[in-house]
Design an enzyme around this catalytic site. Structure first.
Site, PDB file in Angstrom:
ATOM      1  N   HIS A 101      -7.503   3.468   1.538  1.00 40.03           N
ATOM      2  CA  HIS A 101      -6.831   3.625   2.663  1.00 40.03           C
ATOM      3  C   HIS A 101      -6.485   4.265   4.654  1.00 40.03           C
ATOM      4  O   HIS A 101      -8.830   4.524   3.795  1.00 40.03           O
ATOM      5  CB  HIS A 101      -6.114   5.196   1.925  1.00 40.03           C
TER       6      HIS A 101
ATOM      7  N   ASP B 251       1.097  -1.037   0.249  1.00 35.50           N
ATOM      8  CA  ASP B 251      -0.184   0.021  -0.349  1.00 35.50           C
ATOM      9  C   ASP B 251       0.384   1.295   0.101  1.00 35.50           C
ATOM     10  O   ASP B 251       2.198   0.979   0.154  1.00 35.50           O
ATOM     11  CB  ASP B 251      -1.041  -0.199   0.937  1.00 35.50           C
ATOM     12  N   ASP B 252       0.325   1.904  -0.697  1.00 38.58           N
ATOM     13  CA  ASP B 252       0.765   3.669  -0.147  1.00 38.58           C
ATOM     14  C   ASP B 252       1.782   3.992  -1.627  1.00 38.58           C
ATOM     15  O   ASP B 252       2.536   4.653  -0.821  1.00 38.58           O
ATOM     16  CB  ASP B 252       1.299   4.253   1.246  1.00 38.58           C
TER      17      ASP B 252
END
Length: 400
Positions: free
Chosen positions: A211, A90-91
């Protein structure tokens, strides 16, 4: 702003390089990071030595405690049922240092998919990295951190505080619970982020997740499912991790948050299913985030997911991860600078666990095949399809 993480405070049992080596390298990359450049060649030169040392330690039997075999947790033969595991970082796009580590983990063969923050400070360079290396990339829909990319930028919005930023991880949840979030504005922002993704990558995302798990919040999940169906995206994430409520190593707030995410995810199954979305049979990552990640716990979480499944039934699973080199303020973030989570040395710990040859060897030994979501989309006859129909064993709530 947050200070540079102090690696001297990291417990020795975590998978970090020697502390002085980390400190020296960290000091060498700091000036270049502030100029938006990638990690220095010095770290790349040291990486083979670190890998060789790790292999030597493993050969001497000096590795971490052996992870539980999937067979020990109820699987009679490691090849049946076979686990097809998607490892999603992620991110992506949060900052150049985080992205450098994510790409390293992808090239090492462990990370198989990434989720891109299109409002991240490094979104454009991350998109270029994805194209260059052929990384399967999805959208990390963001409604809680930084600045929006849609119409909310230009006027008052229920999604934003007075400062013009999203309301934050807990602030957004509180606003949703209070009925203060206008769902049509959520739809506008999701559509804007999907459009921005196509601008950056030149194609639709392989998947869309949320998110800080905002996509499974009540009301938001319905809008999310409608937007994905309209855009032709089929895959999402259902953050239901079996047994997470009993993971005693999690601090009480983290365990309570994980159980709240589980509750929301169970309620999101209906809207997701009605709009034709698909997800893996099992999810792992709430119990293995940051300092809690190890080969032992990753395999233990997969073993819990396998409990009670019919022999010979293939299991698909997703591991959520947040590897990378920690952010150094002021670079990174989604408009407000990097947060403490991204600046933490725990990002480096996850990177070290995921790129350790011992982890990949143990996954292979236990019949776990690493793959991307696109691989699951072309299942052979008899393998089943990742969707709500296989979720019955996972829908029982965890006890905090």
């Amino acid at each position: 702003m947050h200070a540079c993480p102090d690696f001297a405070e990291a417990p020795a049992r975590w998978c970090l390089p020697p502390r002085e080596e980390v400190r020296t390298v960290w000091q060498s990359i700091l000036p270049r990071q502030l100029q938006g450049q990638a990690v220095t060649a010095r770290w790349r030169q040291q990486r083979p030595r670190a890998a060789a040392a790790g292999r030597a330690r493993a050969g001497r039997g000096g590795a971490a405690p052996a992870a539980p075999s999937l067979g020990e947790e109820g699987m009679a033969a490691v090849a049946r049922p076979r686990v097809r595991l998607v490892v999603t970082a992620d991110d992506f796009g949060y900052c150049p240092l985080r992205d450098e580590g994510i790409v390293e983990a992808f090239l090492a063969g462990t990370v198989t998919s990434v989720s891109l923050l299109v409002n991240g400070a490094a979104a454009e360079s991350a998109a270029e990295l994805a194209r260059r290396h052929g990384i399967p990339t999805g959208l990390h829909a963001n409604l809680s951190e930084g600045r929006p990319v849609g119409p909310a930028r230009h006027g008052p919005s229920s999604l934003l505080g007075r400062d013009g930023f999203f309301l934050g991880k807990m602030g957004f949840r509180e606003a949703v619970a209070a009925g203060d979030v206008a769902l049509p504005q959520v739809r506008e922002e999701l559509e804007a982020q999907l459009s921005r993704f196509r601008e950056l990558l030149g194609r639709a995302p392989t998947h869309v997740d949320g998110h800080q798990h905002v996509h499974v919040l009540p009301g938001v999940c319905q809008v999310f499912a409608e937007a994905l169906q309209a855009s032709g995206v089929r895959f999402t994430r259902l953050p239901l991790e079996r047994g997470v409520g009993g993971c005693a190593w999690l601090e009480a707030p983290a365990r309570a948050f994980a159980c709240t995410v589980e509750r929301d995810a169970r309620a999101a199954v209906g809207p997701f299913s009605r709009h034709g979305l698909r997800w893996t049979d099992a999810f792992v990552g709430l119990s293995t985030c940051g300092r809690h990640m190890s080969a032992h716990r990753l395999l233990g979480a997969l073993a819990r997911a396998l409990e009670g499944r019919p022999a010979g039934h293939a299991l698909t699973a997703e591991l959520m991860a947040h590897p990378g080199y920690p952010s150094v303020p002021p670079a990174g973030g989604c408009g407000e600078g990097p947060d403490a989570f991204s600046c933490s040395w725990e990002r480096l710990h996850e990177l070290r666990v995921l790129t350790a040859p011992t982890l990949r060897a143990r996954l292979a030994q236990d019949g776990v095949q690493l793959c991307a979501l696109d691989d699951l989309d072309s299942k052979r006859p008899g393998e089943g399809v990742p969707c709500g129909a296989t979720l019955e064993p996972f829908l029982q709530p965890s006890t905090p």
